[in-house]
Scaffold this motif. Structure first.
Motif, short mmCIF file in Angstrom:
data_model
loop_
_atom_site.label_atom_id
_atom_site.label_comp_id
_atom_site.label_asym_id
_atom_site.label_seq_id
_atom_site.Cartn_x
_atom_site.Cartn_y
_atom_site.Cartn_z
N THR A 3 0.82 -1.26 0.03
CA THR A 3 -0.07 0.03 -0.09
C THR A 3 0.82 1.39 -0.07
O THR A 3 0.43 2.44 0.24
CB THR A 3 -0.91 -0.07 1.00
N VAL A 4 2.28 1.06 -0.23
CA VAL A 4 3.01 2.23 -0.29
C VAL A 4 3.80 2.23 -1.68
O VAL A 4 4.24 1.18 -2.13
CB VAL A 4 4.29 1.99 0.98
N PHE A 5 3.96 3.45 -2.38
CA PHE A 5 4.31 3.38 -3.61
C PHE A 5 5.26 4.77 -3.60
O PHE A 5 4.95 5.81 -3.42
CB PHE A 5 3.00 4.00 -4.87
N PHE A 6 6.26 4.45 -4.28
CA PHE A 6 7.34 5.56 -4.60
C PHE A 6 7.42 5.99 -5.84
O PHE A 6 7.17 5.38 -6.76
CB PHE A 6 8.72 4.74 -4.29
N LYS A 7 7.53 7.29 -5.79
CA LYS A 7 7.40 7.97 -7.10
C LYS A 7 8.67 8.92 -7.31
O LYS A 7 9.36 9.21 -6.25
CB LYS A 7 6.28 8.75 -7.41
N LYS A 8 9.03 9.36 -8.21
CA LYS A 8 9.93 10.50 -8.54
C LYS A 8 9.62 11.59 -7.51
O LYS A 8 8.89 12.18 -7.81
CB LYS A 8 10.33 10.73 -10.10
N ALA A 9 10.95 12.18 -6.70
CA ALA A 9 10.47 13.31 -6.03
C ALA A 9 10.31 14.69 -6.80
O ALA A 9 10.97 14.67 -7.76
CB ALA A 9 11.72 13.50 -5.21
N GLU A 10 9.17 15.35 -6.55
CA GLU A 10 8.76 16.47 -7.36
C GLU A 10 8.38 17.28 -6.62
O GLU A 10 7.19 17.23 -6.15
CB GLU A 10 7.98 15.81 -8.69
N ARG A 11 8.91 18.52 -6.32
CA ARG A 11 8.18 19.83 -5.68
C ARG A 11 6.95 20.29 -6.43
O ARG A 11 7.00 20.47 -7.28
CB ARG A 11 9.32 21.05 -5.32
N LYS A 12 6.03 20.18 -5.72
CA LYS A 12 4.67 20.93 -6.02
C LYS A 12 4.55 22.20 -5.91
O LYS A 12 5.11 22.97 -4.97
CB LYS A 12 3.54 20.14 -5.55
N ASN A 13 3.72 23.01 -6.75
CA ASN A 13 3.24 24.33 -6.14
C ASN A 13 2.71 24.28 -4.82
O ASN A 13 1.95 23.18 -4.48
CB ASN A 13 2.21 24.93 -7.33
N ALA A 14 2.88 25.42 -4.13
CA ALA A 14 2.79 25.35 -2.77
C ALA A 14 1.79 26.69 -2.42
O ALA A 14 1.94 27.56 -2.80
CB ALA A 14 3.65 24.80 -2.00
N LYS A 15 1.30 26.72 -1.10
CA LYS A 15 0.98 27.92 -0.47
C LYS A 15 1.86 28.15 0.92
O LYS A 15 2.34 27.11 1.39
CB LYS A 15 -0.50 27.70 0.11
N LEU A 16 2.10 29.47 0.88
CA LEU A 16 2.84 29.73 2.06
C LEU A 16 2.38 29.47 3.34
O LEU A 16 1.37 29.76 3.67
CB LEU A 16 3.33 31.36 2.03
N LYS A 202 14.65 28.51 10.22
CA LYS A 202 14.18 27.50 9.28
C LYS A 202 13.70 28.24 7.73
O LYS A 202 12.83 29.11 7.85
CB LYS A 202 13.25 26.93 9.65
N ASP A 203 14.28 27.79 6.85
CA ASP A 203 13.71 28.36 5.57
C ASP A 203 14.00 27.42 4.46
O ASP A 203 15.15 27.16 3.77
CB ASP A 203 14.62 29.66 5.33
N ARG A 204 12.87 26.67 4.06
CA ARG A 204 13.03 25.63 2.91
C ARG A 204 12.92 26.36 1.53
O ARG A 204 13.39 25.85 0.50
CB ARG A 204 11.77 24.83 2.90
N SER A 205 12.73 27.62 1.46
CA SER A 205 12.62 28.45 0.33
C SER A 205 13.92 28.65 -0.07
O SER A 205 14.23 29.16 -1.19
CB SER A 205 11.87 29.57 0.39
N ARG A 206 15.05 28.93 1.08
CA ARG A 206 16.32 29.24 0.75
C ARG A 206 16.39 30.76 0.29
O ARG A 206 17.43 31.23 -0.33
CB ARG A 206 17.13 28.45 -0.17
N ILE A 207 15.59 31.78 0.56
CA ILE A 207 15.38 32.95 0.06
C ILE A 207 16.01 33.84 1.06
O ILE A 207 16.79 34.84 0.79
CB ILE A 207 13.89 33.66 -0.08
N PHE A 208 16.12 33.44 2.21
CA PHE A 208 16.77 34.50 3.38
C PHE A 208 18.18 33.82 3.97
O PHE A 208 18.19 33.41 5.28
CB PHE A 208 15.60 34.43 4.51
N ALA A 209 18.95 33.57 3.18
CA ALA A 209 20.17 33.09 3.47
C ALA A 209 20.93 33.74 4.32
O ALA A 209 21.67 33.38 5.21
CB ALA A 209 21.02 32.60 2.07
N GLU A 210 20.78 35.14 4.05
CA GLU A 210 21.69 36.15 4.92
C GLU A 210 20.52 36.95 5.77
O GLU A 210 19.53 37.59 5.33
CB GLU A 210 22.53 36.87 4.07
N PRO A 211 21.08 37.60 7.05
CA PRO A 211 20.17 38.28 7.92
C PRO A 211 19.97 39.62 7.22
O PRO A 211 20.92 40.27 6.61
CB PRO A 211 21.10 38.46 8.97
N GLN A 224 7.27 33.43 -6.48
CA GLN A 224 7.91 32.69 -7.62
C GLN A 224 8.41 31.60 -6.93
O GLN A 224 8.31 30.38 -7.89
CB GLN A 224 9.42 33.66 -8.08
N TRP A 225 8.82 31.27 -5.83
CA TRP A 225 9.36 30.00 -5.44
C TRP A 225 8.08 29.06 -5.31
O TRP A 225 8.23 27.97 -5.49
CB TRP A 225 10.12 30.24 -4.06
#
Length: 358
Positions: A3-16, A202-211, A224-225
């Motif tokens: 009942t577990v299926f693996f698929k190619k990882a693919e980031r989807k459009n998301a809400k913030l 914490k920042d999965r968008s990696r937009i805020f790399a620097e303070p 855009q992300w």
């Protein structure tokens, strides 16, 4: 059978899902509005800070709701649902600290329950309050719109070296005033220093790399992300619950439905397939209703036919009755039916004719 299926990882459009934490005066509300402005669309602000957000009405056009205590988890869930139903693109909740430690918030609810219902047992009180808090968190995570929240940080004063051999006192934000681990629920968590610098814890968008101070441009980058994922986005939380409810109504085995299509759960249903899937399930529900209606009509027709036959036999039985007791059964059998009056009249006529009435 798997009942577990693996698929190619693919980031989807998301809400913030973004949280801004900081001490009083650090610019949490201002920063949240700048991000929402950059993202664009209609903005709703749920304000627990005595309408302080309205001081920034010149910054961006937004619609405002002043949220009053008690700050129960259910009130915040209501806020999220109202923003979704109102067609807003982004909801700012300023702040969710009140849901935790405000008047009527989780901590106060626990204290009240521990002192009454649970007679001093705080663990028992938490067993009731934790699920309520979890429903609030789930409402944020499963929302169909962008969510930006602010959280107060406990204040601390520290001495730092100003680089000239002297010390200066500076206020810094410490741990956010919310339940431990709340930061894990968000895509991005920004801590705002007293001098308005945003540091990403914490920042999965990696937009805020620097303070740096938050700007409207950061909101543009976030949009855009969010929209740069696969067009094959999966359904959101509201759609999941809608589809699940329809399937239960249709009597569909959800586990078998997912297994047949190689899905781990209904969460994996694609956005582009949502309307089609719902319409298919609705057709099943309609066919089931139609079949039930036809079956009901058939059963009613069969009942009416049997009743007509029984009526004719009852008239013959009444005609051949040997005593008044023989009339009891047909009178009882047809009570409440369309033939009740006719049967009672026939029984009375037979009784009168035989002289049983006297």
């Amino acid at each position: 059978m798997t009942t577990v299926f693996f698929k190619k990882a693919e980031r989807k459009n998301a809400k913030l899902r973004l949280a801004i934490a900081g001490p009083t005066g650090s610019g949490k509300t201002f920063g949240a509005l700048l991000l929402a402005k950059g993202i664009g669309g209609r903005i709703a602000v749920a304000d627990t800070e005595n309408s302080s957000a309205e001081l920034y009405d010149d910054l961006v056009v937004f619609e405002h709701a002043n949220i009053q205590p008690p700050y129960t988890p259910e009130k915040f869930i209501e806020v999220i649902k109202a923003a979704e139903n109102g067609g807003f693109d982004t909801l700012i909740i300023d702040s969710i600290t009140h849901e935790w430690s405000g008047v009527g918030g989780c901590l106060e609810i626990v204290d009240k329950l521990a002192g009454t219902t649970f007679k001093g047992n705080s663990w028992g009180a938490w067993s009731e309050v934790t699920p309520r808090h979890r429903k609030f968190v789930d409402a944020m995570l499963q929302s169909s719109i962008n969510i930006i929240v602010t959280m107060r940080s406990k204040m601390e004063t520290v001495q730092i070296d100003n680089g000239k051999g002297k010390k200066k006192v500076e206020k810094v934000g410490m741990k956010a005033e919310q339940r431990d681990g709340i930061e894990y629920e968000f895509t991005t968590v920004l801590d705002i220093t007293h001098d308005n610098y945003a540091l990403a814890t914490k920042d999965r968008s990696r937009i805020f790399a620097e303070p740096r101070p938050i700007t409207e441009a950061d909101g543009v980058l976030l949009k855009q992300w969010l929209m740069s994922g696969s067009a094959n986005a999966c359904i959101n939380g509201n759609q999941y619950f809608e589809l699940e409810a329809l399937m239960h109504q249709a009597g569909i085995d959800i586990a078998k439905f997912c297994e047949k299509r190689g899905l781990n759960s209904l969460h994996d249903v694609l956005q582009q397939k949502f309307d089609e899937t719902c319409e298919g399930v609705k057709r099943i529900i309609e066919r089931t209703k139609q079949t039930a209606l036809e079956n009901e009509k058939q059963l009613q027709a069969e009942y009416e036919a049997r009743l007509d036959d029984d009526y004719q036999r009852a008239l013959a039985h009444i005609k051949d009755a040997k005593s008044i007791n023989d009339l009891n059964h047909p009178a009882d059998y047809f009570r409440g039916s369309k033939y009740e009056v006719q049967i009672l009249n026939a029984c009375q006529a037979k009784s009168d004719m035989e002289g049983w009435s006297a």
